[in-house]
Design an enzyme around this catalytic site. Sequence first.
Site, PDB file in Angstrom:
ATOM      1  CD  GLU A 375      -2.688  -1.032   2.637  1.00 30.53           C
ATOM      2  OE1 GLU A 375      -3.867  -1.391   2.594  1.00 30.53           O
ATOM      3  OE2 GLU A 375      -2.140  -0.613   3.679  1.00 30.53           O
ATOM      4  CB  CYS A 376       0.599   4.356   0.197  1.00 28.64           C
ATOM      5  SG  CYS A 376       0.727   6.134  -0.109  1.00 28.64           S
ATOM      6  N   GLY A 377       3.320   3.701   0.327  1.00 24.83           N
ATOM      7  CA  GLY A 377       4.763   3.644   0.437  1.00 24.83           C
ATOM      8  C   GLY A 377       5.328   2.289   0.075  1.00 24.83           C
ATOM      9  N   GLY A 473      -0.817  -0.949  -4.777  1.00 24.71           N
ATOM     10  CA  GLY A 473      -1.258   0.331  -5.298  1.00 24.71           C
ATOM     11  C   GLY A 473      -1.202   1.410  -4.243  1.00 24.71           C
TER      12      GLY A 473
END
Length: 507
Positions: A375-377, A473
């Site tokens: 997720e993200c990072g 993502g």
Amino acid sequence: MMKDQAEQQNKLMGIEIPRIMIAAAGSGSGKTTVVCGLLQAFLNRGVSLASFKCGPDYIDPMFHTEALGVKSRNLDLFFCHEEMVKYLLCKNAEGADLALMEGVMGYYDGLAGKSTDASSYDLAVKTGTPVTLIVDCKGMSVSIAALIKGFLEFRQNHQIKGVVLNRLAPMLYGDVKEIIEKELGIEVFGYLPVMTDCSLESRHLGLVTAKEIGNLKEILSRLAEQMEQTINLDRILTLAREAPQISWKELPDSRGVSPANWGAYPASRGDILARQSPFAGLEAPSMIEASVRIAVAQDKAFCFYYQDNLELLQELGAEIVPFSPLEDPRLPQGISGLILGGGYPELYLEKLSCNKSMLADIKEAIGNGLPCIAECGGFMYLHEMVKGTDGNSYPLAGVIAGESYPTEKLTRFGYITLTAAEDNLLCIKGRQIRGHEFHYWDSTNTGAGMHAEKPLRKTAWDCVITEGNLWAGYPHIHFYSNPEAAVRFIKASRDTSLKQWDRVLKD
């Protein structure tokens, strides 16, 4: 339902939770500073605490947990239906003398900036929680009363029972308190003077993390000492104890309900886990039960996790194995799943890039079929390259083709509902899970396995790479918006573990 599960459900279906929300007129009013100070003050008095953050923010709960040793969770009425939120509140506050909730943004600010849905107000009303309103008094005196009056009159069922005046000069307090209580009939619980040495530094994602403030304990100690002098802590505690019993509806057997709608048709934890056991239909070879060990990146670069997500995985039978992509040379041994959460990898790009053995280990493990949520990072970390604010591009894991790069503003910020475009690691085609995005970096390869839609807005886009064992993502997701996603991840991880046992037995 088994007897012990039924007893747990009956125990939690309606209980008394002493609770109070600390809300504010707007962001930057001092909510987190006041909440942390109150937590420390009550801890000093020996009060058993549970703390919560309204909305999707990661950092405030980290402060409560890491700085004060108080378990903290998010309560979010976009992620979860009202009944599920009340269940999570009761589950996580059970046995506490006080549940302290920190609001989000301004008290009435909710979805899409044009609704009170999922606001602090919405949470207070639906959980029957009394509210103390924090008012930033800098540059005001009599006008403070006018501001408070607006909040009291905007909604009849406002739940606001008292106010605390922040950044108020001590010489003004007596007069301002008298005006507010005489004109508005609402109690003033006290004030905090300007305390410049006790401010909590901000950065683009909000507060810095608790570990980054070297004198945090000293700051909290000074805040608690000040609050003992100028805030009526006994009155706040009494108000919390006057909160009504909290309960949620017991629903009939909902086996026919789509797991995508569990947020709208919740059941007790025992019922969910009983009817969706991750071990149903799985047979371990030769009577050997394969373990499910999930490696979770947890360090300064990767630290954004919903604790309820991790605990749900544990309740489904997983062992959570923390590791550091910054410091550890390799992944933990014997793992059957991997989670790379969000955080601040952009601050540690050179160090992350130099840890070649970890990068190679992760690329090989995912390439060999290890189930992975990023997720993200964590999604950024899996890219071939990530560009820093220094203009340099740093090679990273190379699992995802393309580059993550900085932008000048928040990109695709806010709540989203994600619909699966195809069967994937977490969702069957057409099923949904809710989450949010909050990032200043973007990617040349954001994926198209999920379709994202903003609530109350005509804004949508495709995102998330969903390829076999990978779900990666920018969105952060909440498992309680669709617990089936957690079940699917555990099942995939268990399958990996069983394959590992197969190889051991053949060898």
